[in-house]
Design a protein around this motif. Structure first.
Motif, PDB file in Angstrom:
ATOM      1  N   GLU A  42      -4.536 -18.295 -16.056  1.00 42.83           N
ATOM      2  CA  GLU A  42      -4.081 -16.999 -15.543  1.00 42.83           C
ATOM      3  C   GLU A  42      -4.810 -16.596 -14.256  1.00 42.83           C
ATOM      4  OE1 GLU A  42      -2.622 -14.719 -19.589  1.00 42.83           O
ATOM      5  OE2 GLU A  42      -4.730 -14.588 -19.016  1.00 42.83           O
ATOM      6  N   GLN A  43      -5.961 -17.171 -13.977  1.00 44.39           N
ATOM      7  CA  GLN A  43      -6.718 -16.853 -12.765  1.00 44.39           C
ATOM      8  C   GLN A  43      -6.221 -17.604 -11.531  1.00 44.39           C
ATOM      9  OE1 GLN A  43     -10.806 -17.583 -13.785  1.00 44.39           O
ATOM     10  NE2 GLN A  43     -10.864 -15.917 -15.266  1.00 44.39           N
ATOM     11  N   ARG A  44      -5.286 -18.532 -11.710  1.00 47.17           N
ATOM     12  CA  ARG A  44      -4.740 -19.263 -10.555  1.00 47.17           C
ATOM     13  C   ARG A  44      -4.015 -18.274  -9.644  1.00 47.17           C
ATOM     14  NH1 ARG A  44      -2.969 -24.819 -10.980  1.00 47.17           N
ATOM     15  NH2 ARG A  44      -4.621 -25.887 -12.051  1.00 47.17           N
ATOM     16  N   TYR A  49       3.414 -16.150 -15.160  1.00 49.98           N
ATOM     17  CA  TYR A  49       3.398 -16.107 -16.625  1.00 49.98           C
ATOM     18  C   TYR A  49       3.517 -17.520 -17.199  1.00 49.98           C
ATOM     19  CZ  TYR A  49       8.523 -16.646 -16.520  1.00 49.98           C
ATOM     20  OH  TYR A  49       9.790 -17.102 -16.293  1.00 49.98           O
ATOM     21  N   ILE A  50       3.032 -17.674 -18.454  1.00 54.11           N
ATOM     22  CA  ILE A  50       3.127 -18.957 -19.152  1.00 54.11           C
ATOM     23  C   ILE A  50       4.505 -19.045 -19.789  1.00 54.11           C
ATOM     24  CG2 ILE A  50       2.300 -20.301 -21.130  1.00 54.11           C
ATOM     25  CD1 ILE A  50      -0.504 -19.464 -20.393  1.00 54.11           C
ATOM     26  N   LYS A  68       4.502 -16.961  -8.862  1.00 56.69           N
ATOM     27  CA  LYS A  68       4.988 -15.685  -8.346  1.00 56.69           C
ATOM     28  C   LYS A  68       6.275 -15.841  -7.548  1.00 56.69           C
ATOM     29  CE  LYS A  68       0.422 -13.688  -8.314  1.00 56.69           C
ATOM     30  NZ  LYS A  68      -0.740 -13.258  -7.538  1.00 56.69           N
ATOM     31  N   ASP A  69       6.478 -17.013  -6.947  1.00 55.50           N
ATOM     32  CA  ASP A  69       7.697 -17.232  -6.162  1.00 55.50           C
ATOM     33  C   ASP A  69       8.802 -17.899  -6.981  1.00 55.50           C
ATOM     34  OD1 ASP A  69       6.778 -19.833  -6.375  1.00 55.50           O
ATOM     35  OD2 ASP A  69       6.670 -20.187  -4.213  1.00 55.50           O
ATOM     36  N   GLY A  70       8.625 -17.982  -8.313  1.00 52.49           N
ATOM     37  CA  GLY A  70       9.652 -18.519  -9.199  1.00 52.49           C
ATOM     38  C   GLY A  70       9.561 -20.004  -9.472  1.00 52.49           C
ATOM     39  N   GLY A  71       8.572 -20.687  -8.915  1.00 53.14           N
ATOM     40  CA  GLY A  71       8.397 -22.117  -9.160  1.00 53.14           C
ATOM     41  C   GLY A  71       7.868 -22.393 -10.559  1.00 53.14           C
ATOM     42  N   GLU A  72       7.894 -23.670 -10.923  1.00 54.10           N
ATOM     43  CA  GLU A  72       7.388 -24.084 -12.231  1.00 54.10           C
ATOM     44  C   GLU A  72       6.261 -25.094 -12.035  1.00 54.10           C
ATOM     45  OE1 GLU A  72       9.638 -25.202 -16.175  1.00 54.10           O
ATOM     46  OE2 GLU A  72       9.616 -26.929 -14.818  1.00 54.10           O
ATOM     47  N   VAL A  73       5.182 -24.899 -12.769  1.00 53.62           N
ATOM     48  CA  VAL A  73       4.036 -25.804 -12.710  1.00 53.62           C
ATOM     49  C   VAL A  73       3.802 -26.338 -14.119  1.00 53.62           C
ATOM     50  CG1 VAL A  73       1.561 -25.993 -12.227  1.00 53.62           C
ATOM     51  CG2 VAL A  73       3.003 -24.507 -10.814  1.00 53.62           C
ATOM     52  N   LYS A  74       3.637 -27.677 -14.217  1.00 49.00           N
ATOM     53  CA  LYS A  74       3.342 -28.319 -15.497  1.00 49.00           C
ATOM     54  C   LYS A  74       1.950 -28.926 -15.410  1.00 49.00           C
ATOM     55  CE  LYS A  74       8.137 -29.366 -16.527  1.00 49.00           C
ATOM     56  NZ  LYS A  74       9.106 -30.381 -16.932  1.00 49.00           N
TER      57      LYS A  74
END
Length: 86
Positions: A42-44, A49-50, A68-74
């Motif tokens: 959450e500090q990134r 949100y998860i 925040k820009d709607g991307g997805e990170v795995k």
């Protein structure tokens, strides 16, 4: 009496298999608390949100989060350190 035994046996077997699997595939005893791992994510700076978080049989947490820009990170997270695995 026979009907109860026939029904109870598969239920008991399913419970035993499920319990053994649960013990086999769980984070190690010396893992960080999951709340600390989540707090670290959450500090990134791009975190919003998860979206998904689960334990992988190979020994790490799989975390998907939205930016925040709607991307997805795995990410694959080491349960002992909370660091991203490569």
């Amino acid at each position: 009496m026979l009907k109860k035994t026939v029904v109870a046996l598969p239920v008991a077997l399913a419970f035993l298999v499920g319990t053994a699997e649960a013990r086999e595939f769980q984070p190690p005893a010396d893992s960080m608390p999951l709340s600390q791992i989540v707090a670290k994510i959450e500090q990134r700076p791009d975190f919003r949100y998860i979206d998904d978080l689960e334990w992988d049989d190979d020994g790490y947490y799989e975390v998907e989060y939205r930016t925040k820009d709607g991307g997805e990170v795995k990410l694959k997270i080491d349960p002992r350190t909370g660091d991203v695995r490569r």
